[in-house]
Enzyme design. Structure first.
Site, PDB file in Angstrom:
ATOM      1  N   MET A 199      32.486  60.121  34.900  1.00 38.29           N
ATOM      2  CA  MET A 199      32.445  59.900  36.344  1.00 38.29           C
ATOM      3  C   MET A 199      33.289  60.897  37.132  1.00 38.29           C
ATOM      4  O   MET A 199      33.827  60.567  38.185  1.00 38.29           O
ATOM      5  CB  MET A 199      32.877  58.452  36.662  1.00 38.29           C
ATOM      6  CG  MET A 199      32.020  57.394  35.992  1.00 38.29           C
ATOM      7  SD  MET A 199      30.242  57.646  36.241  1.00 38.29           S
ATOM      8  CE  MET A 199      30.117  57.024  37.909  1.00 38.29           C
ATOM      9  N   ARG A 200      33.396  62.121  36.632  1.00 35.46           N
ATOM     10  CA  ARG A 200      34.122  63.154  37.378  1.00 35.46           C
ATOM     11  C   ARG A 200      33.221  64.369  37.517  1.00 35.46           C
ATOM     12  O   ARG A 200      32.490  64.695  36.578  1.00 35.46           O
ATOM     13  CB  ARG A 200      35.360  63.610  36.600  1.00 35.46           C
ATOM     14  CG  ARG A 200      36.416  62.574  36.433  1.00 35.46           C
ATOM     15  CD  ARG A 200      37.494  63.080  35.494  1.00 35.46           C
ATOM     16  NE  ARG A 200      38.219  64.228  36.022  1.00 35.46           N
ATOM     17  CZ  ARG A 200      39.264  64.123  36.840  1.00 35.46           C
ATOM     18  NH1 ARG A 200      39.705  62.963  37.214  1.00 35.46           N
ATOM     19  NH2 ARG A 200      39.876  65.207  37.280  1.00 35.46           N
ATOM     20  N   LEU A 201      33.313  65.012  38.664  1.00 35.69           N
ATOM     21  CA  LEU A 201      32.586  66.270  38.834  1.00 35.69           C
ATOM     22  C   LEU A 201      33.400  67.372  38.181  1.00 35.69           C
ATOM     23  O   LEU A 201      34.590  67.520  38.473  1.00 35.69           O
ATOM     24  CB  LEU A 201      32.447  66.591  40.318  1.00 35.69           C
ATOM     25  CG  LEU A 201      31.147  66.207  41.012  1.00 35.69           C
ATOM     26  CD1 LEU A 201      31.159  66.761  42.428  1.00 35.69           C
ATOM     27  CD2 LEU A 201      29.932  66.705  40.244  1.00 35.69           C
ATOM     28  N   HIS A 254      20.928  61.592  33.869  1.00 39.35           N
ATOM     29  CA  HIS A 254      21.001  60.947  35.184  1.00 39.35           C
ATOM     30  C   HIS A 254      19.897  59.902  35.286  1.00 39.35           C
ATOM     31  O   HIS A 254      18.758  60.170  34.907  1.00 39.35           O
ATOM     32  CB  HIS A 254      20.864  62.005  36.280  1.00 39.35           C
ATOM     33  CG  HIS A 254      20.965  61.419  37.645  1.00 39.35           C
ATOM     34  ND1 HIS A 254      22.170  61.067  38.212  1.00 39.35           N
ATOM     35  CD2 HIS A 254      20.013  61.059  38.532  1.00 39.35           C
ATOM     36  CE1 HIS A 254      21.946  60.533  39.399  1.00 39.35           C
ATOM     37  NE2 HIS A 254      20.647  60.515  39.615  1.00 39.35           N
TER      38      HIS A 254
HETATM   39  C1  GRF Z   1      23.813  56.053  32.326  1.00 39.19           C
HETATM   40  O1  GRF Z   1      22.917  55.258  33.045  1.00 39.19           O
HETATM   41  C2  GRF Z   1      23.642  57.496  32.727  1.00 39.19           C
HETATM   42  O2  GRF Z   1      22.374  57.782  33.211  1.00 39.19           O
HETATM   43  C3  GRF Z   1      24.652  57.670  33.821  1.00 39.19           C
HETATM   44  O3  GRF Z   1      25.724  56.847  33.471  1.00 39.19           O
HETATM   45  C4  GRF Z   1      25.267  55.765  32.667  1.00 39.19           C
HETATM   46  C5  GRF Z   1      26.162  55.715  31.446  1.00 39.19           C
HETATM   47  O4  GRF Z   1      25.995  54.532  30.729  1.00 39.19           O
HETATM   48  N1  GRF Z   1      24.992  59.078  33.962  1.00 39.19           N
HETATM   49  P1  GRF Z   1      26.738  54.339  29.319  1.00 39.19           P
HETATM   50  O5  GRF Z   1      28.229  54.516  29.560  1.00 39.19           O
HETATM   51  O6  GRF Z   1      26.185  55.356  28.373  1.00 39.19           O
HETATM   52  O7  GRF Z   1      26.422  52.938  28.901  1.00 39.19           O
END
Ligand code: GRF
Length: 201
Positions: A90-92, A109
């Site tokens: 969750m980081r750019l 994504h």
């Molecule tokens: C996934 O839905 C992916 O598309 C998004 O973040 C979610 C990660 O889920 N980028 P997990 O941590 O693999 O369960």
């Protein structure tokens, strides 16, 4: 054997699917390392269960985002990583990181890009009212969810869907698509020309 790092901030269910695919021989590479920016990430516990080296690298220990990303780069170079796999990270990433691994960073994504980039790909698709969405594996460039597309899979939206039920079906599709894309990379089957990513024999 290509050496893979998975960067994950959360649940790590894609990580789990990747580790299973490695074990069953469906990915011609090895997960050498898992890194998280969250101490409590389930992804770290999963890595430990699979006996994969797992590191929590705390952003608060670094003075700036560049310094944090530089520390990641150094760690990955030391581990001789060939492919960086973002799985709910969750980081750019900063340009200095992207430039250190050109066409060696993949992301997944939960929408059919370029539709619905950003943090809420599933909810945005649902609110827009599209009838088909899906997931996209792409190489990471310096933009937001904007690099060359490697693979996509469509997932229909049904009338009764909530963001949660839709995300569940997208996840099921991600667990197939991500290992497939990673395996293609590991077998050197991906070739990028401009924005287009080709699969070669
Ligand atoms: C996934 O839905 C992916 O598309 C998004 O973040 C979610 C990660 O889920 N980028 P997990 O941590 O693999 O369960």
């Amino acid at each position: 054997m290509k050496r893979i790092v998975v960067l994950a901030s959360g649940r790590g269910t894609n990580l789990e699917a990747i580790l299973e695919a490695v074990k069953s021989g469906d990915i011609a590479g090895e997960v050498a390392l898992v890194i998280s920016d969250q101490a409590q990430a389930q992804a770290l516990q999963r890595a430990e269960r699979w006996k994969v080296k797992a590191l929590y690298i705390n952003p608060k220990d670094y003075g700036s985002r560049d310094q944090y990303d530089q520390a990641l780069v150094e760690q990955l170079k030391q581990e001789k990583i060939d492919l960086v796999v973002l799985a709910g990270f969750m980081r750019l990433l900063r340009p200095l990181f992207i430039r250190a691994f050109p066409l060696q960073i993949m992301n997944i994504h939960p929408s059919l890009l370029p539709a619905f980039p950003g943090l809420n790909g599933v909810g945005d698709a649902l609110n827009y009212g599209v009838k088909v969405t899906g997931c996209t594996v792409h190489f990471v460039d310096e933009g937001l969810d904007s690099g060359p597309v490697i693979l996509q899979e469509a997932v229909p939206v049904i009338q009764e869907d909530t963001a949660e039920t839709l995300h569940q079906r997208i996840h099921a599709s991600e667990y197939r698509l991500y290992p497939t894309a990673i395996d293609l990379f590991c077998r050197e089957k991906l070739k990028v020309e401009g924005r287009r990513c080709m699969i070669i024999d």
